[in-house]
Scaffold this motif. Structure first.
Motif, PDB file in Angstrom:
ATOM      1  N   SER A  76       0.992  -1.203  -0.075  1.00  0.00           N
ATOM      2  CA  SER A  76       0.314   0.188  -0.610  1.00  0.00           C
ATOM      3  C   SER A  76       0.921   1.236  -0.039  1.00  0.00           C
ATOM      4  CB  SER A  76      -0.695   0.277   0.295  1.00  0.00           C
ATOM      5  OG  SER A  76      -0.633  -0.040   2.489  1.00  0.00           O
ATOM      6  N   ALA A  77       1.940   1.280   0.311  1.00  0.00           N
ATOM      7  CA  ALA A  77       3.369   2.513   0.124  1.00  0.00           C
ATOM      8  C   ALA A  77       2.442   2.960  -1.369  1.00  0.00           C
ATOM      9  CB  ALA A  77       4.568   1.662   0.378  1.00  0.00           C
ATOM     10  N   LYS A  78       2.926   4.633  -1.089  1.00  0.00           N
ATOM     11  CA  LYS A  78       2.639   5.565  -2.430  1.00  0.00           C
ATOM     12  C   LYS A  78       4.098   5.771  -2.666  1.00  0.00           C
ATOM     13  CE  LYS A  78      -0.836   8.129   0.055  1.00  0.00           C
ATOM     14  NZ  LYS A  78      -0.479   9.652   0.369  1.00  0.00           N
ATOM     15  N   ASP A  79       3.840   5.699  -4.494  1.00  0.00           N
ATOM     16  CA  ASP A  79       5.062   5.900  -5.160  1.00  0.00           C
ATOM     17  C   ASP A  79       5.825   7.483  -4.449  1.00  0.00           C
ATOM     18  OD1 ASP A  79       4.878   4.002  -6.457  1.00  0.00           O
ATOM     19  OD2 ASP A  79       3.814   4.721  -8.304  1.00  0.00           O
ATOM     20  N   TRP A  80       6.866   7.260  -4.436  1.00  0.00           N
ATOM     21  CA  TRP A  80       8.104   7.830  -3.885  1.00  0.00           C
ATOM     22  C   TRP A  80       7.975   9.243  -5.014  1.00  0.00           C
ATOM     23  CZ3 TRP A  80      12.444  10.653  -5.666  1.00  0.00           C
ATOM     24  CH2 TRP A  80      12.792  11.852  -4.656  1.00  0.00           C
ATOM     25  N   THR A  81       7.392  10.762  -4.784  1.00  0.00           N
ATOM     26  CA  THR A  81       7.797  11.579  -5.621  1.00  0.00           C
ATOM     27  C   THR A  81       8.816  13.041  -4.922  1.00  0.00           C
ATOM     28  OG1 THR A  81       6.070  12.936  -5.172  1.00  0.00           O
ATOM     29  CG2 THR A  81       5.460  11.152  -6.603  1.00  0.00           C
ATOM     30  N   PRO A  82       9.803  13.093  -5.648  1.00  0.00           N
ATOM     31  CA  PRO A  82      10.266  14.463  -5.254  1.00  0.00           C
ATOM     32  C   PRO A  82       9.889  15.593  -4.747  1.00  0.00           C
ATOM     33  CG  PRO A  82      11.194  13.927  -7.510  1.00  0.00           C
ATOM     34  CD  PRO A  82      10.261  12.902  -7.418  1.00  0.00           C
ATOM     35  N   ARG A  83      10.181  16.076  -3.558  1.00  0.00           N
ATOM     36  CA  ARG A  83       9.564  17.558  -3.867  1.00  0.00           C
ATOM     37  C   ARG A  83      11.153  18.288  -2.543  1.00  0.00           C
ATOM     38  NH1 ARG A  83       6.064  17.145   1.289  1.00  0.00           N
ATOM     39  NH2 ARG A  83       7.886  16.396   2.549  1.00  0.00           N
ATOM     40  N   ASP A  84      10.664  19.333  -3.829  1.00  0.00           N
ATOM     41  CA  ASP A  84      11.688  20.314  -2.829  1.00  0.00           C
ATOM     42  C   ASP A  84      11.770  21.041  -1.574  1.00  0.00           C
ATOM     43  OD1 ASP A  84      13.821  21.794  -3.023  1.00  0.00           O
ATOM     44  OD2 ASP A  84      13.373  23.715  -4.186  1.00  0.00           O
ATOM     45  N   ARG A  85      12.315  20.279  -0.562  1.00  0.00           N
ATOM     46  CA  ARG A  85      11.193  20.604   0.664  1.00  0.00           C
ATOM     47  C   ARG A  85      13.153  21.298   1.180  1.00  0.00           C
ATOM     48  NH1 ARG A  85      11.043  15.718   4.496  1.00  0.00           N
ATOM     49  NH2 ARG A  85      13.030  15.250   4.237  1.00  0.00           N
ATOM     50  N   GLY A  86      13.741  21.376   0.639  1.00  0.00           N
ATOM     51  CA  GLY A  86      14.611  22.586   0.967  1.00  0.00           C
ATOM     52  C   GLY A  86      14.097  23.882   0.727  1.00  0.00           C
ATOM     53  N   SER A  87      14.178  23.998  -0.152  1.00  0.00           N
ATOM     54  CA  SER A  87      13.583  25.991  -0.442  1.00  0.00           C
ATOM     55  C   SER A  87      12.253  26.033   0.787  1.00  0.00           C
ATOM     56  CB  SER A  87      12.724  25.919  -2.247  1.00  0.00           C
ATOM     57  OG  SER A  87      11.478  24.691  -1.920  1.00  0.00           O
ATOM     58  N   GLU A  88      11.225  25.439   0.753  1.00  0.00           N
ATOM     59  CA  GLU A  88      10.589  25.503   1.879  1.00  0.00           C
ATOM     60  C   GLU A  88      11.281  26.113   3.108  1.00  0.00           C
ATOM     61  OE1 GLU A  88       8.013  22.178   2.454  1.00  0.00           O
ATOM     62  OE2 GLU A  88       7.061  22.191   0.656  1.00  0.00           O
ATOM     63  N   ALA A  89      11.738  25.192   3.893  1.00  0.00           N
ATOM     64  CA  ALA A  89      13.080  25.686   4.722  1.00  0.00           C
ATOM     65  C   ALA A  89      13.733  26.451   4.506  1.00  0.00           C
ATOM     66  CB  ALA A  89      13.376  24.092   5.489  1.00  0.00           C
ATOM     67  N   ARG A  90      14.397  26.872   3.339  1.00  0.00           N
ATOM     68  CA  ARG A  90      14.731  28.297   3.218  1.00  0.00           C
ATOM     69  C   ARG A  90      14.144  29.709   3.219  1.00  0.00           C
ATOM     70  NH1 ARG A  90      17.821  24.939   0.142  1.00  0.00           N
ATOM     71  NH2 ARG A  90      16.961  25.338  -1.435  1.00  0.00           N
ATOM     72  N   ALA A  91      12.651  29.161   2.936  1.00  0.00           N
ATOM     73  CA  ALA A  91      11.661  30.473   2.877  1.00  0.00           C
ATOM     74  C   ALA A  91      10.859  30.649   4.222  1.00  0.00           C
ATOM     75  CB  ALA A  91      10.659  29.827   1.950  1.00  0.00           C
ATOM     76  N   LYS A  92      11.340  29.683   5.138  1.00  0.00           N
ATOM     77  CA  LYS A  92      10.707  30.397   7.124  1.00  0.00           C
ATOM     78  C   LYS A  92      11.458  30.454   7.371  1.00  0.00           C
ATOM     79  CE  LYS A  92       7.908  29.195  10.014  1.00  0.00           C
ATOM     80  NZ  LYS A  92       6.772  30.102  10.187  1.00  0.00           N
ATOM     81  N   ARG A  93      13.421  30.034   7.013  1.00  0.00           N
ATOM     82  CA  ARG A  93      13.951  30.518   7.927  1.00  0.00           C
ATOM     83  C   ARG A  93      14.353  31.958   7.407  1.00  0.00           C
ATOM     84  NH1 ARG A  93      17.204  25.603   6.918  1.00  0.00           N
ATOM     85  NH2 ARG A  93      18.153  27.263   4.844  1.00  0.00           N
ATOM     86  N   LYS A  94      13.951  32.524   6.002  1.00  0.00           N
ATOM     87  CA  LYS A  94      14.380  33.697   5.269  1.00  0.00           C
ATOM     88  C   LYS A  94      13.223  34.923   6.432  1.00  0.00           C
ATOM     89  CE  LYS A  94      14.224  36.524   0.843  1.00  0.00           C
ATOM     90  NZ  LYS A  94      14.102  36.285  -0.407  1.00  0.00           N
ATOM     91  N   GLU A  95      11.937  33.631   6.679  1.00  0.00           N
ATOM     92  CA  GLU A  95      10.559  34.933   6.949  1.00  0.00           C
ATOM     93  C   GLU A  95      11.213  35.047   8.339  1.00  0.00           C
ATOM     94  OE1 GLU A  95       6.098  32.588   8.171  1.00  0.00           O
ATOM     95  OE2 GLU A  95       7.269  32.812   5.956  1.00  0.00           O
TER      96      GLU A  95
END
Length: 103
Positions: A76-95
């Motif tokens: 039942s495991a979903k297929d892995w899809t890449p996401r750019d979690r790094g940009s989310e973290a950088r945006a939060k740190r910038k904020e």
């Protein structure tokens, strides 16, 4: 050479034979083996059980994983899809940094 000295003499013991049975053919698996097979921790296996996604059994005073339910869970495991979690973290740190400069 005596029977007990033979290198393969222990293959007739039940423990040795059980170790050679492929995991998919066993009725139950230890939590350790199930965690190894699935690639998650024992704690995560308990979480799956609490969520109703994995069947655990009490057998002989041990907690064991129902192999068929583990197979269903793995499938039942979903297929892995890449996401750019790094940009989310950088945006939060910038904020956060910008908010700190404004104070």
């Amino acid at each position: 050479m005596a029977r007990t000295d033979h290198p393969r003499s222990n293959l007739s013991s039940p423990a040795a034979l059980a170790g050679s049975t492929p995991w998919r053919e066993r009725a139950f698996l230890s939590l350790k083996i199930a965690a190894e097979v699935s690639g998650v921790s024992i704690t995560t296996l308990y979480r799956f059980s609490d969520a109703g996604r994995l069947k655990l059994r009490d057998f002989g005073g041990r907690t064991l994983v129902d192999t068929q339910s583990l197979i269903v869970l793995i499938n039942s495991a979903k297929d892995w899809t890449p996401r750019d979690r790094g940009s989310e973290a950088r945006a939060k740190r910038k904020e956060v940094a910008a908010a700190g400069l404004r104070s």
